[in-house]
Write an enzyme that holds these catalytic residues in place. Structure first.
Site, PDB file in Angstrom:
ATOM      1  N   HIS A  73     -13.145   9.629  -7.593  1.00 40.66           N
ATOM      2  CA  HIS A  73     -11.985   9.617  -8.592  1.00 40.66           C
ATOM      3  C   HIS A  73     -10.775  10.728  -8.170  1.00 40.66           C
ATOM      4  O   HIS A  73     -10.576  11.328  -9.292  1.00 40.66           O
ATOM      5  CB  HIS A  73     -12.829   9.903  -9.714  1.00 40.66           C
ATOM      6  CG  HIS A  73     -13.235   8.677 -10.461  1.00 40.66           C
ATOM      7  ND1 HIS A  73     -14.765   8.244  -9.908  1.00 40.66           N
ATOM      8  CD2 HIS A  73     -13.160   7.686 -11.419  1.00 40.66           C
ATOM      9  CE1 HIS A  73     -15.132   7.221 -10.409  1.00 40.66           C
ATOM     10  NE2 HIS A  73     -14.120   6.701 -11.252  1.00 40.66           N
TER      11      HIS A  73
ATOM     12  N   CYS B 130       0.869  -1.261  -0.239  1.00 40.65           N
ATOM     13  CA  CYS B 130       0.095   0.090   0.005  1.00 40.65           C
ATOM     14  C   CYS B 130       0.862   1.163  -0.006  1.00 40.65           C
ATOM     15  O   CYS B 130       0.509   2.442   0.112  1.00 40.65           O
ATOM     16  CB  CYS B 130      -1.000  -0.048   0.979  1.00 40.65           C
ATOM     17  SG  CYS B 130      -2.288  -1.109   0.912  1.00 40.65           S
TER      18      CYS B 130
ATOM     19  N   GLU C 143     -13.206  -0.710   2.719  1.00 38.45           N
ATOM     20  CA  GLU C 143     -11.925  -0.634   1.723  1.00 38.45           C
ATOM     21  C   GLU C 143     -11.995  -1.661   0.660  1.00 38.45           C
ATOM     22  O   GLU C 143     -11.916  -1.491  -0.364  1.00 38.45           O
ATOM     23  CB  GLU C 143     -10.791  -0.422   2.344  1.00 38.45           C
ATOM     24  CG  GLU C 143      -9.472  -0.158   1.608  1.00 38.45           C
ATOM     25  CD  GLU C 143      -8.357  -0.099   2.405  1.00 38.45           C
ATOM     26  OE1 GLU C 143      -8.094   1.196   2.949  1.00 38.45           O
ATOM     27  OE2 GLU C 143      -7.713  -0.876   2.539  1.00 38.45           O
TER      28      GLU C 143
END
Length: 149
Positions: free
Chosen positions: A75, A25, A136
């Protein structure tokens, strides 16, 4: 009258990277987030009120969450502005990408705290934010409960 909890669910796509993290990550990647917003209050008991019988109109809750969270984070790519990722953020922004710089590590845990702070003050006085759940991945989520804070 009894207190009732109601929940509205939202989805949005957001990219991020965790600066200094010791796993995958640390790389820029994205998630299809699912946000559940639960509020608590008594249904309106005035039979002459246009929202009679509602704790809050789901549409009114949707307006708040869309304006403060979904429309902002959807986005976008989120970076901690207090890290060298700020250089990558500038490069992406200069190329027309939607970049958000926040003052925290953009983990689900920290995002859900941020979201609670943004939503709470915009709720009507008779409504309280009960909890948030930010999912998530299919199997991973962070939760915020007012009773814990």
């Amino acid at each position: 009258m009894a207190n009732i909890r109601i929940t509205k669910q939202f989805t949005f796509e957001t990219g991020h990277a965790l600066y200094g993290y010791d796993g995958k990550c640390k790389n820029v990647h994205g998630h299809s987030y699912k946000l559940s917003v639960t509020v608590i209050g008594s249904p309106i008991s005035d039979s002459n009120h246009v929202k009679y019988g509602m704790v809050i109109d789901f549409g009114d809750l949707k307006k708040i969450v869309n304006k403060e969270i979904v429309d902002v984070f959807d986005h976008a790519t989120v970076f901690n502005k207090n890290t060298p990722h700020v250089e990558l953020a500038k490069e992406l922004s200069d190329r027309g990408h939607n970049v958000l710089l926040v003052d925290y590590q953009p983990t689900s845990e920290m995002m859900v705290i941020d979201f609670a702070q943004k939503i709470q003050p915009l709720l009507p006085d008779h409504i309280k934010l009960h909890s948030l759940r930010l999912q998530e991945t299919r199997s991973s989520y962070a939760e915020w409960f007012a009773s814990d804070n």
